[in-house]
Design a protein around this motif. Structure first.
Motif, mmCIF file in Angstrom:
data_model
loop_
_atom_site.group_PDB
_atom_site.id
_atom_site.type_symbol
_atom_site.label_atom_id
_atom_site.label_comp_id
_atom_site.label_asym_id
_atom_site.label_seq_id
_atom_site.Cartn_x
_atom_site.Cartn_y
_atom_site.Cartn_z
ATOM 1 N N MET A 1 0.854 -1.180 0.000
ATOM 2 C CA MET A 1 0.000 0.000 0.000
ATOM 3 C C MET A 1 0.891 1.230 0.000
ATOM 4 S SD MET A 1 -3.148 -1.016 2.527
ATOM 5 C CE MET A 1 -3.903 0.566 2.145
ATOM 6 N N ILE B 1 -2.480 -1.895 -3.574
ATOM 7 C CA ILE B 1 -3.556 -0.905 -3.477
ATOM 8 C C ILE B 1 -2.917 0.477 -3.532
ATOM 9 C CG2 ILE B 1 -5.470 -0.011 -2.109
ATOM 10 C CD1 ILE B 1 -5.767 -2.690 -0.807
ATOM 11 N N ASN C 1 -3.421 4.773 -3.922
ATOM 12 C CA ASN C 1 -4.349 5.885 -3.734
ATOM 13 C C ASN C 1 -4.955 6.272 -5.077
ATOM 14 O OD1 ASN C 1 -5.702 8.139 -2.632
ATOM 15 N ND2 ASN C 1 -3.982 9.462 -3.160
ATOM 16 N N GLN C 2 -6.273 6.370 -5.106
ATOM 17 C CA GLN C 2 -6.983 6.571 -6.370
ATOM 18 C C GLN C 2 -6.562 7.844 -7.080
ATOM 19 O OE1 GLN C 2 -11.179 5.883 -6.131
ATOM 20 N NE2 GLN C 2 -11.658 7.264 -7.808
ATOM 21 N N ARG D 1 -5.200 -2.497 -7.513
ATOM 22 C CA ARG D 1 -6.485 -1.858 -7.315
ATOM 23 C C ARG D 1 -6.264 -0.466 -6.735
ATOM 24 N NH1 ARG D 1 -10.708 -5.498 -7.587
ATOM 25 N NH2 ARG D 1 -12.060 -4.146 -6.361
ATOM 26 N N VAL D 2 -7.303 0.358 -6.759
ATOM 27 C CA VAL D 2 -7.197 1.732 -6.285
ATOM 28 C C VAL D 2 -8.278 1.977 -5.239
ATOM 29 C CG1 VAL D 2 -6.158 2.652 -8.385
ATOM 30 C CG2 VAL D 2 -8.631 2.517 -8.187
ATOM 31 N N LEU D 3 -7.990 2.920 -4.356
ATOM 32 C CA LEU D 3 -8.916 3.216 -3.266
ATOM 33 C C LEU D 3 -8.752 4.667 -2.857
ATOM 34 C CD1 LEU D 3 -10.972 2.154 -1.154
ATOM 35 C CD2 LEU D 3 -9.015 1.587 0.301
ATOM 36 N N MET E 1 -6.646 7.759 0.256
ATOM 37 C CA MET E 1 -6.176 6.618 1.024
ATOM 38 C C MET E 1 -4.709 6.877 1.357
ATOM 39 S SD MET E 1 -4.449 3.564 1.219
ATOM 40 C CE MET E 1 -3.956 3.333 -0.488
ATOM 41 N N LEU F 1 -9.528 -3.214 3.183
ATOM 42 C CA LEU F 1 -9.310 -2.172 2.178
ATOM 43 C C LEU F 1 -9.351 -2.741 0.765
ATOM 44 C CD1 LEU F 1 -6.456 -0.155 3.925
ATOM 45 C CD2 LEU F 1 -8.907 0.335 3.895
ATOM 46 N N SER G 1 -11.813 -1.516 -2.345
ATOM 47 C CA SER G 1 -11.137 -0.873 -3.471
ATOM 48 C C SER G 1 -11.849 -1.179 -4.783
ATOM 49 C CB SER G 1 -9.681 -1.342 -3.544
ATOM 50 O OG SER G 1 -9.622 -2.752 -3.746
ATOM 51 N N SER G 2 -11.369 -0.561 -5.837
ATOM 52 C CA SER G 2 -11.949 -0.714 -7.176
ATOM 53 C C SER G 2 -10.867 -1.145 -8.150
ATOM 54 C CB SER G 2 -12.569 0.611 -7.656
ATOM 55 O OG SER G 2 -13.553 1.056 -6.750
#
Length: 388
Positions: A160, A185, A187-188, A207-209, A226, A275, A279-280
């Motif tokens: 992360m 993951i 940061n979006q 993935r992003v969050l 995030m 998380l 996430s997306s």
């Protein structure tokens, strides 16, 4: 739903007043109204609401700037599908309601498709060590510490952090090639397309969050970021701190990280999976075609794209001659040659000469205000027809 929200639904519960001196004080109605003014009307309205005194201003100038730049109109968009097609497959979002509270819980959580090691009953001894950047005498740098852990990973790597270091990206590819699942993951708002492309690997899942969101009653909203940063290797070692895998953090900034082993690793393992479920998936790389941009705008939230996409530049090799009724001396400026006969009429005769001398690339060149350009600038987010 949090405990406080559940308690609000119970009419029998009596809440004791909480003053600003209490440690549990968090919500403030005057602060909420001031932030709404900031989202709806800008910084000037915010400062007029909180007053001229600096003591009454609860936001720093940097926070005011960030919230102003991040503010956007509230929009409701369905979750994008997973790359494997399982997430969101077969779900009808046509009747999706924003007033239904557990909306996101109705969709299945993303699976850890690359595999997850079983937790071993044998744990390493609890230990805590602190490393600094720049490193202390005789200690390795934080970058070296992280790279050594990634190069010796055998089970799983959970990351992360913001990753822009090419050497670390190479370490992740090597670990993935050895059969080690790598979950990342990001940061979006910090996700860069070139970095996402470099992280592509069959055994790497990115993935992003983002953070939490604040919505105003006028239809404006702001979403946070995030900012959790840690690396978990083989479910045995956690490297936690403010460090990011960037050149600036390795050579310029002063930071420290904490290396943890033992039972505390279970907390980071649990938090990462929470998380990861929130996430997306990352969008596919954007390619300069109208159809693909339209599909991305329909499938993903506006937070993935800037508010105004740049116009698709088209190189025009045969521009039309300037109008003859202009005030400028086109011949002296070298735009037209001396032997070129400029038509008297600026419309039809001019186009006739142009059609005879130069081939027409497309109809857009002959239109003074093409419909495509009008539609482009009239739509805020460039929503194009999917068939285009």
């Amino acid at each position: 739903m949090t405990d406080s929200q559940e308690q609000c639904l119970n009419e029998d519960i009596v809440f004791l007043p909480v003053s600003e001196t209490s440690p549990e004080f968090l919500y403030s109605e005057p602060e909420r109204l001031a932030v709404e003014r900031l989202l709806n009307a800008g910084p000037e309205a915010f400062y007029s609401t909180v007053g001229a005194g600096q003591s009454s201003c609860f936001l720093s100038p940097d926070e005011v700037t960030e919230i102003t730049n991040w503010a956007q109109d509230y929009h409701l968009s369905p979750h994008p599908k997973e790359e494997n097609g399982e997430f969101g497959q077969g779900l009808d979002f046509g009747g999706y309601s924003s007033t239904y509270y557990p909306a996101h819980s109705d969709t299945p959580a993303p699976c850890l498709a690359l595999g997850w090691p079983e937790s071993s009953p044998w744990r390493r001894e609890d230990s805590v060590r602190v490393y600094t950047s720049p490193p202390a005498e005789g200690e390795p740098s934080v970058r070296e510490l992280i790279r050594r852990k990634l190069q010796t990973a055998t089970q799983v790597c959970l990351i992360m952090l913001c990753i822009y270091d090419c050497a670390v990206i190479g370490d992740l590819h090597n670990a993935a090639s050895r059969g080690v699942p790598v979950y990342i993951i990001i940061n979006q708002r910090s996700a860069q397309e070139n970095t996402l492309v470099r992280l592509r690997h069959p055994n790497i899942q990115v993935r992003v969050l983002g953070g939490k969101s604040f919505c105003s009653r006028a239809g404006r909203m702001v979403a946070g970021e995030m900012r959790s940063k840690f690396v978990l290797v083989d479910l045995q070692t956690v490297i936690h701190g403010s460090y990011s895998l960037t050149w600036s953090d390795a050579h310029l900034h002063r930071q420290l990280v904490t290396v943890l082993t033992g039972s505390v690793v279970d907390s980071f393992d649990h938090e990462f999976r929470i998380l990861f479920a929130a996430s997306s998936p990352v969008p596919e790389p954007r390619i300069g075609s109208c159809g693909q941009i339209s599909n991305h705008l329909n499938n993903f939230s506006d937070t993935w794209f800037p508010k105004h996409l740049p116009f698709l530049d088209t190189e025009i090799t045969n521009p039309p001659s300037p109008p003859s009724d202009g005030q400028l001396d086109w011949e002296a400026m070298g735009v037209i040659s001396g032997g070129c006969s400029v038509p008297n009429s600026p419309v039809e005769p001019h186009n006739d000469v142009f059609l005879k001398d130069k081939p027409v690339l497309n109809n857009m060149m002959l239109e003074k205000n093409p419909k495509f350009v009008d539609n482009f600038f009239s739509n805020k987010h460039m929503v194009l027809d999917k068939k285009r």
